[in-house]
Write an enzyme that holds these catalytic residues in place. Structure first.
Site, PDB file in Angstrom:
ATOM      1  N   GLY A   1       0.819  -1.216   0.000  1.00 56.01           N
ATOM      2  CA  GLY A   1       0.000   0.000   0.000  1.00 56.01           C
ATOM      3  C   GLY A   1       0.849   1.261   0.000  1.00 56.01           C
TER       4      GLY A   1
ATOM      5  CG  HIS B   1       7.785 -18.631  10.113  1.00 58.14           C
ATOM      6  ND1 HIS B   1       8.851 -19.018  10.870  1.00 58.14           N
ATOM      7  CD2 HIS B   1       8.263 -17.785   9.182  1.00 58.14           C
ATOM      8  CE1 HIS B   1       9.939 -18.419  10.398  1.00 58.14           C
ATOM      9  NE2 HIS B   1       9.606 -17.673   9.380  1.00 58.14           N
TER      10      HIS B   1
ATOM     11  NE  ARG C   1       9.691 -18.625   5.961  1.00 57.16           N
ATOM     12  CZ  ARG C   1       9.454 -17.329   5.922  1.00 57.16           C
ATOM     13  NH1 ARG C   1       8.225 -16.891   5.776  1.00 57.16           N
ATOM     14  NH2 ARG C   1      10.433 -16.457   6.034  1.00 57.16           N
TER      15      ARG C   1
ATOM     16  CG  HIS D   1       4.716 -15.971   9.244  1.00 59.50           C
ATOM     17  ND1 HIS D   1       4.814 -14.870  10.052  1.00 59.50           N
ATOM     18  CD2 HIS D   1       5.613 -15.795   8.239  1.00 59.50           C
ATOM     19  CE1 HIS D   1       5.741 -14.051   9.558  1.00 59.50           C
ATOM     20  NE2 HIS D   1       6.226 -14.584   8.459  1.00 59.50           N
TER      21      HIS D   1
ATOM     22  CG  LEU E   1       9.850  -8.301   3.223  1.00 62.19           C
ATOM     23  CD1 LEU E   1      11.141  -7.835   3.878  1.00 62.19           C
ATOM     24  CD2 LEU E   1       8.671  -7.699   3.932  1.00 62.19           C
TER      25      LEU E   1
END
Lengths: 252, 673
Positions: B46, B267, B338, B432, B472
């Site tokens: 955002g 996670h 994971r 997670h 990310l």
């Protein structure tokens, strides 16, 4: 396992909104696990208040509960984020208090942080300081040079990083007798002044940010260093000296 | 039935995005200031999109529930962000990153989207460096890298254990610059409570001012949802307390399709649960697995003694420890993805070998003593210390660890009261990240015209599992580099039509009425139970039946139990306050939990439908002899896309299938052995 559970008397600041006066109210809370966090203790109290249906639960700010978002605040027994160094309130645990202790819980008290309700304050003055110049004016289209074309000495990168760890929680202001925001502002100014990318706007940045800081009603620094002690991220007041240097340098 | 058009461009994989960009329509600079865009959420996706769109000259209104955009939960991401820079010379490339991500996602993501992500990844790093993000550097001044699960190269860029914070502050400052120019109007402490759809297109939102309690109407030419994931359906998760699904759920109920809801990443390295009052789980970065070895005792007796505190981990001899990841997956060892690491931990704890003294006896060790010793010796050599003592080595090693993971170790010690330099950490898997989300096409538009969805809120790039340091990357790729191009293609039509939107439209009236009615219902109900009570109950059902492993019986039961709980919620909820009270945290939570109680059922329905195991979705009925996930590419090589049926029960949602085609990678069973 009842063993080791703790009981407390809590004196908590209640204030309906920004217009009305607030006051301390006393609560009792029993059987708290030493492993629970301070905010979890407040959750338990709020649950009790809620089920009594006699008054509204206590409003307090919190979000990540990992010590990184900077949303939680609370002035606990006269210290910002409570008795431990280098932690936010959400990372403070009840094992840090002793059984039957009386704990005072207040909101950040500073004019530039008006109370919204109970323990919740408005810290948007910090945002406005950043808006006034806490950035590097690069557009975000990705047409910049390769990251490795701007080598940065590790020491500088580390110093910039240490300054950049500020989470903007406002503890530095809350604890300062002058309500100074110098630690917050110096952290951002220092981060960019250590980096080659930050050089172009270096003078304007510090002038604008300091001007805004004054406009918002924050006080000046008188070197008591209480901000450094209460900063949950351990930001050094050396950066305040640096801010002063940067400021004077920019005036010339 | 609606046809799902994913709009994936034709042509060679490596040329798709470039070619596609050249076909997208443009909005000229003088027209952009007439176009208004609403953005929900100020995290990496955002925040970055606000900055980019405002720079282009659009008028942006952005909403977040926190007191400042800088608090969005992206701030808590620790480990790093991937990019295929090949700075380490280990033969990394766009194709390698693409391949690792496709494989990591267990072949349930779109090839074209993932390739685009890998392609853009390098740009992101350069952009963030230019913004002054203080990435880790080596002594020569160049960018440092480390390695994450599911890959064999070092491509993760990081800023100690605070990469998310530094990247978020980067886009927060870019946003702030535009706020200063007046191109972005910031609405903090606001929550979106409905999407307004007029003639099939998103035209605005209904929001609640969380301070005054006022219900507001906001119009726009397009609405962008960047509100993050929905892991808090499980109550205990690593998400921030306020992270919620309301925005995406409202879009879903207005016609936005929901894709792959059952893919929830568990996670592997979180601090284990320690009490029933607990509100939150805390993650320890996956990067710790670079220097930590995971083990449990080989013998149940030892596990019991450790749990009871009569033995400590140091009392065990080397041959009494089971490094189960290194044993089962020799080539990836502790760096398996994971989902694999999480299931392996569960498998050991289910066998009674858990080491934490909690209710469920769940927990495994993450041991740094080996790395501390190794780094200590290296450092002693570097400093020319001859015959260093054990104490000296340990001290030197600890200082190396401190420089790499200092803040994480500090955080762990604060929470558990144990020093991880001296004792191994105790960890256990926790909810997670959600790979599912609103369905979007290649342009990131949902099935509602003009409603775009980016970052964790959409479903598109991670498949059935997400590798570390890729969230990310996706958030910033969507926000900085993809959406600003693709949204122009849609917005260009407004320049021709110049249609004005008014908040007086009947759809605004309807939406506002629904929102107000629901609030009234909450405040007047005066039941016997708190919001948290229902949230915790929902969480227990979800974790038990829809958690790390699922089966037909459990899922069917969970659906029934969620329905019962939801009925009970609406009958028996107690929310204090009056309509005009303003700030009311209980009301905020009630709004969110009401939506979780619906979404939870859809997650279970999706998991029940998918009769295969893939990535994070493990159906006990479908596993290999060795207990590995058994995918079924013949029947389930699709994205399940759920359509809400107006005025009908949730259980009557219709599922559409978007078939996945893999033209550039060969489908293989995922092995990390």
């Amino acid at each position: 396992m009842k063993k080791g559970l703790l009981n407390f008397t809590l004196k908590i600041w209640r204030q309906k909104n920004n217009k009305e006066k607030g006051k301390f109210k006393t609560y009792r809370i029993n059987n708290i696990s030493p492993d629970s966090s301070f905010l979890e203790m407040l959750d338990v109290l709020n649950n009790k208040i809620l089920y009594s249906k006699k008054e509204y639960p206590i409003s307090f700010d919190h979000d990540c509960r990992e010590g990184i978002c900077g949303m939680c605040s609370l002035y606990i027994n006269g210290r910002a984020h409570g008795p431990d160094n280098l932690v936010t309130t959400c990372q403070l645990h009840m094992r840090r208090f002793h059984d039957e202790e009386t704990i005072y819980i207040e909101p950040w008290r500073a004019k530039p942080f008006p109370v919204i309700k109970d323990l919740v304050v408005d810290r948007s003055s910090f945002d406005r300081i950043i808006i006034s110049g806490g950035f590097i004016s690069v557009n975000t289209f990705g047409k910049t040079v390769d990251g490795n074309m701007i080598p940065i000495p590790k020491e500088d990168a580390d110093k910039a990083f240490d300054a950049a760890t500020c989470i903007g929680c406002g503890a530095c202001v809350a604890v300062c007798k002058n309500r100074s925001a110098m630690l917050f502002v110096s952290a951002k100014v220092s981060q960019f002044s250590f980096l080659p990318q930050g050089q172009i706007e270096r003078k304007n940045r510090v002038l604008n940010m300091v001007k805004k800081m004054d406009e918002e009603g924050f006080g000046s620094c008188t070197n008591t260093k209480s901000c450094e002690i209460e900063c949950p991220k351990g930001i050094s007041t050396e950066y305040i000296s640096l801010l002063n240097k940067e400021y004077i340098f920019s005036l010339t | 039935m609606l046809k799902l058009n994913s709009k994936i461009p034709s042509g060679e994989l490596s040329q798709k995005w470039t070619n596609h960009k050249s076909t997208l329509k443009l909005v000229s600079p003088n027209n952009r200031s007439k176009i208004e865009i609403i953005v929900i959420g100020t995290g990496l996706s955002g925040g970055s999109t606000c900055a980019s769109l405002a720079e282009l000259g659009y008028k942006v209104k952005v909403f977040c529930y926190q007191d400042s955009p800088r608090r969005a939960h992206s701030v808590a991401a620790q480990g790093g962000i991937n990019a295929s820079k090949n700075y380490k010379g280990d033969n990394d490339s766009v194709y390698q990153l693409f391949y690792d991500t496709i494989k990591g996602g267990d072949y349930r993501s779109r090839e074209a989207n993932v390739y685009r992500l890998a392609e853009i990844s390098s740009n992101i790093i350069d952009q963030c460096v230019a913004q002054g993000v203080p990435f880790a550097r080596d002594y020569a001044g160049y960018l440092e890298n480390r390695s994450f699960g599911g890959t064999k190269v070092s491509r993760t860029f990081y800023a100690k254990g605070q990469t998310g914070q530094q990247l978020l502050l980067g886009c927060y400052s870019a946003m702030s610059r535009q706020i200063g120019k007046g191109r972005i109007k910031m609405y903090n402490r606001h929550e979106m409570l409905d999407l307004v759809v007029i003639e099939g297109a998103a035209r605005g939102i209904i929001a609640r001012n969380l301070i005054s309690g006022e219900i507001e109407r906001h119009t726009a030419h397009a609405v962008i949802i960047a509100s993050g994931g929905y892991g808090n359906v499980f109550f205990l998760s690593t998400n921030a307390m306020g992270a919620n699904a309301s925005a995406i759920w409202k879009v879903h109920k207005k016609g936005g399709f929901f894709a792959n809801p059952c893919y929830t990443q568990i996670h592997p390295t979180c601090i284990p649960v320690h009490g029933n009052y607990q509100s939150k789980l805390t993650l320890m970065s996956e990067s710790l697995r670079n220097d930590g070895r995971i083990w449990v005792p080989k013998k149940i007796e030892d596990a019991i003694s450790i749990r009871n505190g009569t033995k400590s981990p140091e009392d065990l001899l080397e041959e009494e420890k089971d490094y189960y990841l290194e044993r089962r997956y020799p080539s990836f060892g502790n760096l398996v993805p994971r989902d694999v690491a999480s299931r392996a931990a569960k498998e050991r704890c289910d066998k009674g070998l858990g080491i934490e003294n909690n209710e469920e006896k769940e927990g495994v060790f993450l041991d740094f003593s080996y790395s501390i010793k190794q780094y200590g010796i290296e450092k002693a050599n570097e400093l020319g210390i001859k015959n260093p003592t054990f104490v000296e080595i340990k001290k030197l090693g600890e200082s190396v660890m401190e420089s790499k993971y200092g803040n994480l170790f500090h955080m762990y010690e604060k929470i558990t009261n144990k020093n991880p330099y001296k004792n191994p950490m105790k960890i256990y898997p926790a909810v997670h990240y959600t790979m599912g989300g609103l369905w979007v096409d290649y342009n990131l538009m949902s099935s509602i015209k003009g409603c775009y969805v980016i970052g964790e809120a959409n479903f598109s790039d991670h498949g059935a599992n997400r590798l570390g340091a890729s969230a990310l990357m996706q958030g910033l790729a969507d926000g900085y580099f993809i959406l600003p191009y693709t949204i122009a293609d849609y917005l260009s039509q407004y320049v021709v039509h110049k249609k004005n939107i008014s908040t007086k439209h009947i759809e605004f009236d309807n939406s506002e009425k629904n929102v107000k009615d629901r609030i009234k219902r909450f405040l007047h109900n005066n039941g016997d139970f708190s919001v948290d009570f229902f949230h915790k109950e929902l969480g227990k059902i979800m974790w038990k039946y829809v958690g790390m492993s699922r089966n037909h019986k459990g899922l069917s039961e969970s659906i029934e139990r969620i329905q019962e709980l939801r009925d009970e919620f609406w009958k028996n909820i107690y929310v204090p306050g009056k309509k005009n009270d303003g700030f009311n945290s209980e009301l905020e939570k009630a709004e969110r939990v009401a939506d979780f109680l619906e979404l939870g059922e859809l997650i279970a329905m999706d998991a029940l439908n998918r009769k295969e195991s893939c990535g994070s979705h493990f159906r006990e009925e479908y596993q290999t002899k060795e207990g590995e996930a058994l995918r079924d590419d013949i029947h389930y090589k699709y994205i399940s896309v759920w359509e809400y049926q107006k005025e009908k029960l949730l259980s009557e949602e219709i599922m559409h299938k978007e078939n996945l085609s893999f033209n550039f990678v060969k489908l293989q069973s995922r092995s990390y052995k």
